[in-house]
Design a protein around this motif. Structure first.
Motif, PDB file in Angstrom:
ATOM      1  N   GLU A   1       2.387  -5.494   9.876  1.00 38.06           N
ATOM      2  CA  GLU A   1       0.931  -5.373   9.724  1.00 38.06           C
ATOM      3  C   GLU A   1       0.483  -5.927   8.377  1.00 38.06           C
ATOM      4  O   GLU A   1      -0.521  -6.627   8.275  1.00 38.06           O
TER       5      GLU A   1
ATOM      6  N   ARG B   1      -4.201   6.749   4.058  1.00 38.00           N
ATOM      7  CA  ARG B   1      -3.374   6.271   2.934  1.00 38.00           C
ATOM      8  C   ARG B   1      -3.722   4.856   2.498  1.00 38.00           C
ATOM      9  O   ARG B   1      -3.519   4.486   1.351  1.00 38.00           O
ATOM     10  N   GLY B   2      -4.175   4.030   3.433  1.00 39.46           N
ATOM     11  CA  GLY B   2      -4.664   2.709   3.036  1.00 39.46           C
ATOM     12  C   GLY B   2      -3.605   1.700   2.636  1.00 39.46           C
ATOM     13  O   GLY B   2      -3.846   0.856   1.773  1.00 39.46           O
ATOM     14  N   SER B   3      -2.449   1.722   3.301  1.00 39.18           N
ATOM     15  CA  SER B   3      -1.445   0.709   2.942  1.00 39.18           C
ATOM     16  C   SER B   3      -1.882  -0.681   3.403  1.00 39.18           C
ATOM     17  O   SER B   3      -1.598  -1.689   2.739  1.00 39.18           O
ATOM     18  N   ASN B   4      -2.581  -0.759   4.525  1.00 45.77           N
ATOM     19  CA  ASN B   4      -3.124  -2.067   4.941  1.00 45.77           C
ATOM     20  C   ASN B   4      -4.216  -2.514   3.980  1.00 45.77           C
ATOM     21  O   ASN B   4      -4.309  -3.697   3.639  1.00 45.77           O
TER      22      ASN B   4
HETATM   23  C1  GRF Z   1      -1.841   1.433  10.736  1.00 45.70           C
HETATM   24  O1  GRF Z   1      -0.653   1.608  11.450  1.00 45.70           O
HETATM   25  C2  GRF Z   1      -2.866   0.722  11.571  1.00 45.70           C
HETATM   26  O2  GRF Z   1      -2.309  -0.165  12.484  1.00 45.70           O
HETATM   27  C3  GRF Z   1      -3.519   1.852  12.320  1.00 45.70           C
HETATM   28  O3  GRF Z   1      -3.582   2.898  11.395  1.00 45.70           O
HETATM   29  C4  GRF Z   1      -2.524   2.761  10.445  1.00 45.70           C
HETATM   30  C5  GRF Z   1      -3.159   2.779   9.080  1.00 45.70           C
HETATM   31  O4  GRF Z   1      -2.204   2.818   8.053  1.00 45.70           O
HETATM   32  N1  GRF Z   1      -4.801   1.436  12.849  1.00 45.70           N
HETATM   33  P1  GRF Z   1      -2.665   2.565   6.565  1.00 45.70           P
HETATM   34  O5  GRF Z   1      -3.730   3.600   6.236  1.00 45.70           O
HETATM   35  O6  GRF Z   1      -3.189   1.184   6.460  1.00 45.70           O
HETATM   36  O7  GRF Z   1      -1.439   2.785   5.733  1.00 45.70           O
END
Ligand code: GRF
Length: 221
Positions: free
Chosen positions: A180, A15-18
């Motif tokens: 995060e 999903r790439g929320s980070n």
């Molecule tokens: C996050 O919880 C990160 O810590 C883990 O994978 C998840 C990725 O989430 N390594 P997103 O794709 O960034 O939403």
């Protein structure tokens, strides 16, 4: 003298929320960013994060691991694409493939991961369920340099959140994810500003504002 922007490749699987948090801080639309995101690379075709990158005008690639005979061949293709993009730092943002020792060695201290737990506790998957099961009062996330052992390596930054009595996996996971999204850009900014170095397998951060490390007020979280 103005420091040149650090060229970063971001690897995702979902999903790439980070990734979005990083685009919001360092994307092409952000003036004065110390980072240039030169490539977003997914091992999963159609990962939602790819469309986030495209929308922001960032180059994307998909390299499907299923098309390769083994991990080494897949990692070699990753490595080639990342180097061709001119990246100096590789960022794992929800990249759900284990990388080979060879790939990791090639990016020694230039390969960063975010893990949804306070390492070295709760390595691996299902960290929020395991934190609840263990009854810990605090949980959080860790940004670290990657080493061959899974979820290990010099810790750059951590953020702490409280575990509340009424929490379930979902509510706790959302609280960690919000942390995060704050922590990851701050950690990458420190790297881009040349304020992080590794000594004796510990990451040393030289930034006055960071002297005590990042600790988000657990009671306020
Ligand atoms: C996050 O919880 C990160 O810590 C883990 O994978 C998840 C990725 O989430 N390594 P997103 O794709 O960034 O939403």
């Amino acid at each position: 003298m103005l420091r040149p922007k650090l060229k970063v490749a971001i690897l995702i699987s979902g999903r790439g929320s980070n990734l979005q948090a990083l685009i919001d801080r360092f994307g092409p639309a952000i003036p004065g960013s110390p980072i240039e995101i030169v490539l977003v690379l997914s091992n999963r075709p159609g990962a939602f994060g790819l469309s986030r990158a495209e929308k922001a005008g960032i180059a994307t690639r998909t390299i499907d691991h299923k098309g390769f005979a083994d991990r080494a061949a897949f990692d070699a293709a990753l490595d080639t694409a990342i180097r061709a993009a001119g990246a100096e730092l590789v960022v794992l943002a929800g990249f759900l493939r284990l990388l080979t020792d060879g790939f990791i060695a090639g990016w020694q201290d230039r390969l960063v991961n975010i893990h949804p737990a306070l390492l070295p506790a709760f390595k691996g998957l299902n960290t929020h369920a395991r934190a609840l099961e263990a009854g810990v009062r605090f949980h959080g996330c860790t940004v670290h340099f990657v080493r061959p052992d899974m979820d290990s390596g010099p810790i750059i930054a951590q953020a702490v959140v409280p575990v509340r009595p009424e929490d379930d996996e979902n509510s706790l996971g959302l609280r960690v994810l919000a942390a995060e999204h704050r922590l990851f850009p701050q950690a990458l900014r420190l790297i881009a500003e040349g304020k992080v170095r590794v000594e004796n397998e510990r990451a040393i951060v030289t930034d006055a504002a960071f002297a005590g490390g990042i600790l988000y007020n657990p009671l306020g979280a």
